[in-house]
Design an enzyme around this catalytic site. Structure first.
Site, PDB file in Angstrom:
ATOM      1  N   LYS A  81       0.849  -1.185   0.000  1.00 18.34           N
ATOM      2  CA  LYS A  81       0.000   0.000   0.000  1.00 18.34           C
ATOM      3  C   LYS A  81       0.886   1.237   0.000  1.00 18.34           C
ATOM      4  CE  LYS A  81      -3.879   1.952   2.702  1.00 18.34           C
ATOM      5  NZ  LYS A  81      -4.735   1.693   3.880  1.00 18.34           N
ATOM      6  N   SER A 156      -9.508   1.475   3.177  1.00 19.04           N
ATOM      7  CA  SER A 156      -8.681   2.295   2.320  1.00 19.04           C
ATOM      8  C   SER A 156      -7.645   1.505   1.532  1.00 19.04           C
ATOM      9  CB  SER A 156      -7.973   3.363   3.160  1.00 19.04           C
ATOM     10  OG  SER A 156      -7.137   2.768   4.140  1.00 19.04           O
ATOM     11  N   SER A 180      -9.712  -1.181   7.281  1.00 19.69           N
ATOM     12  CA  SER A 180      -9.217  -0.864   5.944  1.00 19.69           C
ATOM     13  C   SER A 180      -8.412  -1.956   5.265  1.00 19.69           C
ATOM     14  CB  SER A 180      -8.395   0.426   5.982  1.00 19.69           C
ATOM     15  OG  SER A 180      -9.232   1.545   6.139  1.00 19.69           O
TER      16      SER A 180
END
Length: 439
Positions: A81, A156, A180
């Site tokens: 990420k 996210s 997330s």
């Protein structure tokens, strides 16, 4: 062995390397080719580090040729990420403000995976600043759920889930403040795990809420997930599991979960999982824990994310928050203006629940909850306010949690295990067992 190398799991790759059926360079090249083909539609990757990936793959191939692999993850492709620092590589946290940011040190979570021999393919799309659950990123593109065109992968860590689900990489890292990692895993039909908050070094990760933030892996199998988590936790290997792991397992169900309006498919998956557990010899019992009120607890966590996020971003960018989208600026400004009384109320509620975690698990081994109340939805639809009603409980407790897909006829649905803080090895064993749970 599959002729398409991107279909292989990390465990498959380890076996194939040992048998000389393929090597990390060929596997890395196959994943890079798939990224080039698929990513223009998915917007899962925001940066691909081809040269570094091939360099790391070549080093891994040499270790395997000498019969000296570093362990079960050596030569396995990985993606991170884009809020996890890698030296000299873009780390934007999904913002325009950090478009030119180049870290000077590697995040410890990446160091552990790199030192296990994993091959870094690049950085993954995310919801801006990790404050949201759709990964409709205004700067780096709207990430698409591979399961259905035009639908959200969640957030996210949406790029992480989309990349794993579409075989762009077998393992990815995300971060999780209110779900997330697990919300995207649920929407994309993969597994996601977060460890006990205090067992993971979060340095080198752009924060949102230091009280709630934790990082964790996503994978297509429980075994792969467990090996990655074991590496992050400093274990030599994932714990062994057994065919009778379910026999006598004490599973707790919180009745407040039913207060959240959920899709019929989600409710059915939750019921089917409980029935399957009982058929395999587990003891499923209802717990009474009035401290948890799903919607109210989620709101406390959201407020904390907004004010702690505001503290970080205003310190980094100044009070004008230059380089952030108007929507994000509005959320952070709201957090910055929260009165001391409101902050104290939310903090007290969260820390009060965290202090009761050991009592909650006194008579059960794990909790079972659905992961999300709804399946994935179109990017053109408003995100349900209740997305994190169940997922944020693990963050509030500082507890490890594992999200796993359940059989369904439509879009993916998911349930999750929660264990007491510090009981990560228990979840890793369950992760491995999930690979045959529905068989």
């Amino acid at each position: 062995m599959h002729t398409d190398l991107t279909l292989l799991t990390a465990a498959d790759l380890h076996q194939a390397y040992g048998l000389g059926q393929t090597d990390p360079v060929a596997v890395t090249q196959a994943h890079l080719a798939r990224i080039a083909q698929r990513n223009p539609r998915l917007h899962a990757f925001v940066h691909v580090c081809t040269d570094l990936a091939l360099q790391q793959a070549q080093a891994s191939a040499q270790r395997w040729a000498k019969g000296l692999p570093l362990g079960p993850l050596d030569g396995v492709p990985l993606a991170l990420k884009d809020n996890i620092d890698v030296v000299g590589m873009p780390c934007t946290a999904g913002t325009a403000a950090y478009a030119q940011r180049r870290p000077q040190q590697d995040a410890p979570v990446y160091v552990k995976l790199r030192d296990a021999g994993m091959v870094l393919l690049g950085k993954l799309n995310m919801h801006e600043a990790a404050l949201g659950a759709t990964t409709d990123n205004p700067v780096y593109g709207r990430c698409i759920n591979p399961q259905r065109e035009g639908y959200t992968p969640g957030g996210s860590s949406g790029g992480s889930a989309a990349a794993v689900a579409d075989h762009l990489c077998p393992l990815a890292m995300g971060t999780d403040t209110m779900g997330s990692v697990r919300i995207p895993a649920a929407y994309c039909g993969v597994l996601g795990l977060i460890p006990t908050r205090q067992r993971l070094n979060m340095q080198g990760i752009v924060p949102l809420s230091p009280t709630l933030d934790v990082a964790g892996p996503l994978a297509r199998t429980g075994r792969d997930l467990a090996e990655a988590a074991a590496c992050l936790l400093g274990l030599s290997r994932a714990p062994e599991t057994s065919t009778n792991i379910w026999q006598g397992l004490r599973v707790g169900v919180l009745p407040q979960a039913s207060e959240v309006e959920m899709d019929a498919a989600v409710h059915q998956a939750w019921q089917n999982t409980q029935a399957r557990l009982q058929a395999r010899g587990a003891q499923v019992r209802t717990l009474q824990w009035p401290a948890w009120v799903p919607a109210a607890s989620r709101l406390h966590a959201l407020l904390m994310s907004e004010w702690e996020g505001a503290e970080y971003w205003m310190d980094a960018l100044g009070p004008e928050l230059t380089g952030l989208s108007p929507g994000l600026q509005k959320m952070l400004n709201y957090g910055a203006r929260l009165s001391p009384e409101k902050r104290a109320t939310s903090r007290s509620a969260i820390l009060g629940m965290r202090a009761q975690a050991s009592d909650l698990f006194a008579d059960v081994d794990v909790l079972l909850l659905p992961t999300t109340p709804h399946t994935s939805f179109a990017h053109t639809e408003a995100a349900p306010a209740s997305q994190a009603d169940w997922a944020c409980l693990a963050n509030i407790l500082g507890a490890p949690a594992l999200s796993f897909p359940c059989p369904t006829d439509g879009l993916p649905v998911s349930c999750q295990w929660l264990a007491a803080p510090g009981q990560d090895e228990k979840l890793l064993s369950l992760a491995c067992a999930m690979d045959s749970f529905w068989a």
